[in-house]
Design a protein around this motif. Sequence first.
Motif, PDB file in Angstrom:
ATOM      1  N   LEU A  58      -4.415  -5.349  -4.703  1.00 15.60           N
ATOM      2  CA  LEU A  58      -4.101  -4.345  -5.644  1.00 15.60           C
ATOM      3  C   LEU A  58      -3.770  -4.779  -7.318  1.00 15.60           C
ATOM      4  CD1 LEU A  58      -2.202  -1.644  -3.590  1.00 15.60           C
ATOM      5  CD2 LEU A  58      -4.274  -1.767  -4.431  1.00 15.60           C
ATOM      6  N   SER A  59      -3.347  -6.048  -7.208  1.00 20.35           N
ATOM      7  CA  SER A  59      -2.312  -6.605  -8.329  1.00 20.35           C
ATOM      8  C   SER A  59      -3.538  -7.475  -9.418  1.00 20.35           C
ATOM      9  CB  SER A  59      -1.132  -8.174  -7.694  1.00 20.35           C
ATOM     10  OG  SER A  59      -2.067  -8.854  -6.958  1.00 20.35           O
ATOM     11  N   HIS A  60      -4.944  -7.471  -8.158  1.00 18.61           N
ATOM     12  CA  HIS A  60      -5.781  -8.170  -9.210  1.00 18.61           C
ATOM     13  C   HIS A  60      -6.808  -7.193  -9.676  1.00 18.61           C
ATOM     14  CE1 HIS A  60      -6.046 -12.019  -8.190  1.00 18.61           C
ATOM     15  NE2 HIS A  60      -6.735 -11.663  -6.862  1.00 18.61           N
ATOM     16  N   ALA A  61      -6.525  -5.767  -9.378  1.00 18.66           N
ATOM     17  CA  ALA A  61      -7.494  -4.996  -9.906  1.00 18.66           C
ATOM     18  C   ALA A  61      -6.220  -4.253 -11.340  1.00 18.66           C
ATOM     19  CB  ALA A  61      -7.274  -3.174  -9.031  1.00 18.66           C
ATOM     20  N   PHE A  62      -4.592  -4.625 -11.167  1.00 17.52           N
ATOM     21  CA  PHE A  62      -4.030  -4.496 -11.838  1.00 17.52           C
ATOM     22  C   PHE A  62      -4.012  -5.312 -13.465  1.00 17.52           C
ATOM     23  CE2 PHE A  62      -0.128  -4.479 -14.012  1.00 17.52           C
ATOM     24  CZ  PHE A  62       0.419  -3.030 -14.560  1.00 17.52           C
ATOM     25  N   MET A  63      -3.986  -6.654 -13.005  1.00 15.30           N
ATOM     26  CA  MET A  63      -4.043  -7.413 -14.109  1.00 15.30           C
ATOM     27  C   MET A  63      -5.404  -7.222 -14.912  1.00 15.30           C
ATOM     28  SD  MET A  63      -1.231  -9.176 -13.798  1.00 15.30           S
ATOM     29  CE  MET A  63      -1.252 -10.435 -14.929  1.00 15.30           C
ATOM     30  N   PHE A 110      -6.611  -7.876 -18.879  1.00 12.17           N
ATOM     31  CA  PHE A 110      -6.296  -9.784 -18.126  1.00 12.17           C
ATOM     32  C   PHE A 110      -4.982 -10.637 -19.336  1.00 12.17           C
ATOM     33  CE2 PHE A 110      -6.162 -14.144 -16.868  1.00 12.17           C
ATOM     34  CZ  PHE A 110      -5.430 -13.530 -15.500  1.00 12.17           C
ATOM     35  N   ALA A 111      -5.441 -10.297 -20.279  1.00  7.00           N
ATOM     36  CA  ALA A 111      -4.781 -11.196 -20.977  1.00  7.00           C
ATOM     37  C   ALA A 111      -3.266 -10.128 -21.644  1.00  7.00           C
ATOM     38  CB  ALA A 111      -5.541 -11.813 -22.773  1.00  7.00           C
ATOM     39  N   SER A 112      -3.504  -9.262 -21.545  1.00  8.27           N
ATOM     40  CA  SER A 112      -2.286  -8.663 -22.021  1.00  8.27           C
ATOM     41  C   SER A 112      -1.299  -7.932 -21.164  1.00  8.27           C
ATOM     42  CB  SER A 112      -2.561  -7.442 -23.013  1.00  8.27           C
ATOM     43  OG  SER A 112      -3.512  -6.637 -21.995  1.00  8.27           O
ATOM     44  N   ARG A 113      -1.510  -7.950 -19.929  1.00  7.73           N
ATOM     45  CA  ARG A 113      -1.215  -7.191 -18.635  1.00  7.73           C
ATOM     46  C   ARG A 113       0.147  -8.015 -18.058  1.00  7.73           C
ATOM     47  NH1 ARG A 113      -3.773  -2.177 -15.014  1.00  7.73           N
ATOM     48  NH2 ARG A 113      -4.180  -0.669 -17.059  1.00  7.73           N
ATOM     49  N   ASP A 114       1.251  -6.906 -17.886  1.00 16.60           N
ATOM     50  CA  ASP A 114       1.829  -8.145 -16.970  1.00 16.60           C
ATOM     51  C   ASP A 114       1.988  -7.472 -15.333  1.00 16.60           C
ATOM     52  OD1 ASP A 114       4.922  -9.312 -15.830  1.00 16.60           O
ATOM     53  OD2 ASP A 114       5.413  -9.693 -18.074  1.00 16.60           O
ATOM     54  N   LEU A 115       2.151  -8.522 -15.137  1.00 16.30           N
ATOM     55  CA  LEU A 115       2.041  -8.115 -13.003  1.00 16.30           C
ATOM     56  C   LEU A 115       3.665  -7.051 -13.394  1.00 16.30           C
ATOM     57  CD1 LEU A 115       1.070  -7.276 -10.834  1.00 16.30           C
ATOM     58  CD2 LEU A 115       2.132  -9.586 -10.277  1.00 16.30           C
ATOM     59  N   VAL A 122       1.803  -2.035  -5.740  1.00 18.67           N
ATOM     60  CA  VAL A 122       1.089  -3.041  -6.792  1.00 18.67           C
ATOM     61  C   VAL A 122       1.386  -4.606  -6.741  1.00 18.67           C
ATOM     62  CG1 VAL A 122      -0.188  -3.366  -8.543  1.00 18.67           C
ATOM     63  CG2 VAL A 122      -0.054  -1.477  -7.543  1.00 18.67           C
ATOM     64  N   ARG A 123       2.695  -4.703  -7.025  1.00 17.42           N
ATOM     65  CA  ARG A 123       3.445  -5.514  -7.443  1.00 17.42           C
ATOM     66  C   ARG A 123       3.312  -6.762  -5.413  1.00 17.42           C
ATOM     67  NH1 ARG A 123       9.216  -6.628  -8.368  1.00 17.42           N
ATOM     68  NH2 ARG A 123       9.707  -4.613  -8.362  1.00 17.42           N
ATOM     69  N   GLY A 124       3.755  -5.629  -4.810  1.00 16.47           N
ATOM     70  CA  GLY A 124       3.474  -6.932  -3.092  1.00 16.47           C
ATOM     71  C   GLY A 124       1.943  -6.881  -2.963  1.00 16.47           C
ATOM     72  N   ASP A 125       1.343  -5.997  -3.384  1.00 21.13           N
ATOM     73  CA  ASP A 125       0.179  -5.561  -2.487  1.00 21.13           C
ATOM     74  C   ASP A 125       0.297  -4.845  -0.858  1.00 21.13           C
ATOM     75  OD1 ASP A 125      -2.672  -6.754  -3.960  1.00 21.13           O
ATOM     76  OD2 ASP A 125      -1.321  -8.122  -4.992  1.00 21.13           O
ATOM     77  N   LEU A 126       0.219  -4.047  -1.572  1.00 20.27           N
ATOM     78  CA  LEU A 126       1.137  -3.250  -0.532  1.00 20.27           C
ATOM     79  C   LEU A 126       0.372  -1.362  -0.649  1.00 20.27           C
ATOM     80  CD1 LEU A 126       4.692  -3.928   0.733  1.00 20.27           C
ATOM     81  CD2 LEU A 126       3.201  -4.568   2.291  1.00 20.27           C
ATOM     82  N   PRO A 127      -0.768  -1.057   0.834  1.00 19.20           N
ATOM     83  CA  PRO A 127      -0.692  -0.129   1.264  1.00 19.20           C
ATOM     84  C   PRO A 127       0.431   1.008   0.428  1.00 19.20           C
ATOM     85  CG  PRO A 127      -1.162  -0.758   2.777  1.00 19.20           C
ATOM     86  CD  PRO A 127      -0.238  -2.106   2.381  1.00 19.20           C
ATOM     87  N   GLU A 128       0.322   1.309   0.106  1.00 16.77           N
ATOM     88  CA  GLU A 128       1.699   2.277  -1.297  1.00 16.77           C
ATOM     89  C   GLU A 128       2.504   3.426   0.786  1.00 16.77           C
ATOM     90  OE1 GLU A 128       3.442   5.862  -4.546  1.00 16.77           O
ATOM     91  OE2 GLU A 128       0.894   5.343  -3.840  1.00 16.77           O
ATOM     92  N   TRP A 129       1.691   3.732   0.944  1.00 18.47           N
ATOM     93  CA  TRP A 129       2.452   4.598   2.128  1.00 18.47           C
ATOM     94  C   TRP A 129       3.064   3.532   3.303  1.00 18.47           C
ATOM     95  CZ3 TRP A 129       1.366   3.517   7.161  1.00 18.47           C
ATOM     96  CH2 TRP A 129       0.176   2.881   7.450  1.00 18.47           C
ATOM     97  N   ILE A 130       3.220   2.618   3.122  1.00 16.61           N
ATOM     98  CA  ILE A 130       3.557   1.323   4.149  1.00 16.61           C
ATOM     99  C   ILE A 130       4.632   0.794   3.440  1.00 16.61           C
ATOM    100  CG2 ILE A 130       3.265  -1.159   4.266  1.00 16.61           C
ATOM    101  CD1 ILE A 130       0.929  -0.225   5.638  1.00 16.61           C
ATOM    102  N   LEU A 131       4.625   0.738   1.921  1.00 18.87           N
ATOM    103  CA  LEU A 131       5.927   0.455   1.070  1.00 18.87           C
ATOM    104  C   LEU A 131       7.891   1.068   1.343  1.00 18.87           C
ATOM    105  CD1 LEU A 131       7.260  -0.817  -1.004  1.00 18.87           C
ATOM    106  CD2 LEU A 131       7.164   0.934  -2.245  1.00 18.87           C
ATOM    107  N   PRO A 132       7.607   2.489   2.293  1.00 24.86           N
ATOM    108  CA  PRO A 132       9.152   2.794   2.892  1.00 24.86           C
ATOM    109  C   PRO A 132       8.810   1.906   4.086  1.00 24.86           C
ATOM    110  CG  PRO A 132       7.743   4.768   1.842  1.00 24.86           C
ATOM    111  CD  PRO A 132       7.216   3.086   1.903  1.00 24.86           C
ATOM    112  N   SER A 133       8.709   1.450   4.579  1.00 27.12           N
ATOM    113  CA  SER A 133       8.309   0.401   6.012  1.00 27.12           C
ATOM    114  C   SER A 133       8.660  -0.604   5.766  1.00 27.12           C
ATOM    115  CB  SER A 133       7.602   0.984   6.546  1.00 27.12           C
ATOM    116  OG  SER A 133       6.774   2.189   7.394  1.00 27.12           O
ATOM    117  N   PHE A 134       8.999  -0.892   5.024  1.00 26.76           N
ATOM    118  CA  PHE A 134       9.200  -2.667   4.346  1.00 26.76           C
ATOM    119  C   PHE A 134      10.612  -2.904   4.025  1.00 26.76           C
ATOM    120  CE2 PHE A 134       5.152  -4.883   5.608  1.00 26.76           C
ATOM    121  CZ  PHE A 134       5.541  -5.817   5.476  1.00 26.76           C
ATOM    122  N   ARG A 135      10.770  -1.499   2.832  1.00 22.18           N
ATOM    123  CA  ARG A 135      12.295  -1.637   2.399  1.00 22.18           C
ATOM    124  C   ARG A 135      13.302  -1.053   3.737  1.00 22.18           C
ATOM    125  NH1 ARG A 135      10.275   2.408  -2.431  1.00 22.18           N
ATOM    126  NH2 ARG A 135      10.573   0.272  -4.429  1.00 22.18           N
TER     127      ARG A 135
END
Length: 431
Positions: A58-63, A110-115, A122-135
């Motif tokens: 996810l973070s690679h794709a974002f950057m 890639f040259a302009s984006r900031d994670l 995306v910052r955690g490279d987690l499937p979005e639906w799993i984020l609440p469980s990690f929190r």
Amino acid sequence: MRIGGRLAGAIEILADVEERRRPIASALKDWGTAHRFAGSGDRAAIGNIVYDALRLKLSHAFMMDDDSPAALAHAVLFRQWGIAPEALAERLDGDKFAPEPLPEATLAAFASRDLADAPDAVRGDLPEWILPSFRENFAEDWLGEAEALNLRPPLDLRVNTLKATREKVLKALSRSGAAAGAIAPEAIRIPPGSGPDRLPNVTAELSFQKGWFEVQDQGSQIVSKMVGAKAGDQVLDFCAGGGGKTLALAAAMDNAGQVHAYDADRTRLAPIIERLKRAGTRNVQVHDALEGLSGLEERFDRVLVDAPCTGTGTWRRRPDIKWRLSEKNLEERMAQQAEVLAEASRFVKPGGQLVYVTCSLLPEENQGRIAGFLASDAGSAFEPVDMETMWSTTFPGIEARPYFPVRGAVTLTPAATGTDGFFCAILDRKA
């Protein structure tokens, strides 16, 4: 092969994994069969690019503002291997095996984006639906825990004390960069390396063939140690799989007493026979049908339930399963966990212990399952132990501090304990 050919190979494999939704190992094996000219170093480097790409998908794709296999593979070299885009372009220039250059828009992104500007998932490279469980599980530590799951794992080994000492195995593996593990007393660790580095093939070592050690993550060794099996005990490994924990329990018991290893999946159980022979284990009975345990209800001092789970704690080693996991998969695993807990609990004798283990970091599969079990009719006969005290007495003087989410349970993580993610709960059956 030069870096261009390796990059092209990785892109091809990433496309195969994405399009056919298949395991990385299978895609790598097929690619190697079709490209026999690739040497072992080439295959290792290509595999590293593929695994690194999927850990940070996810973070690679974002950057890169691009989630294509080519963009992901290039992002590995830019972000993880420390090769600047300009330097890579120079190395690929004139290489006829190199992939097509990335579009200018992708390089500009890639040259302009900031994670830091990316969404939390995306910052955690987690499937979005799993984020609440990690929190829920890790509170303000969730991002650090997610990031640690995206790093390359080390290679962990467990010394087979039936045949060798840790000092003896360390000497035999001195060329491999092996060192003593930090927590489990029989653990040996080989660091993961970086870039194209490959881990040594320790299973080709004579010392492995002699049965001096097994490949086993230190987290798995830790929970095996916390079972507390000792010589003379009657122990049931209820979901034994390939037998890693069975072997550890048998060694802890010094071949005295009895370990019954059961798994309903005969394919998963199949490797255990050869492993038991190599280890010199003599106190294990293997069962592939529940009928083999008939008449043994309430007979075991300790029953280990290494339950089927989503495997979220193993994402460092198997990043492809992270992106195939669904909420339906989680629901199915939770139902299976409730079933095996109820079934296995029948075999614990009064005064014995039930040990529930998963390689998951989701509270729904862990403390949630234990709470549900304790509230059930079967669970009413059990009560949780003081896990914090047990940890201190089992691993005295250890600096690493795991999580203790509820009484009777401990959670190991790459960030907190340097292991794969594991959950372990221990329940006493009332006498």
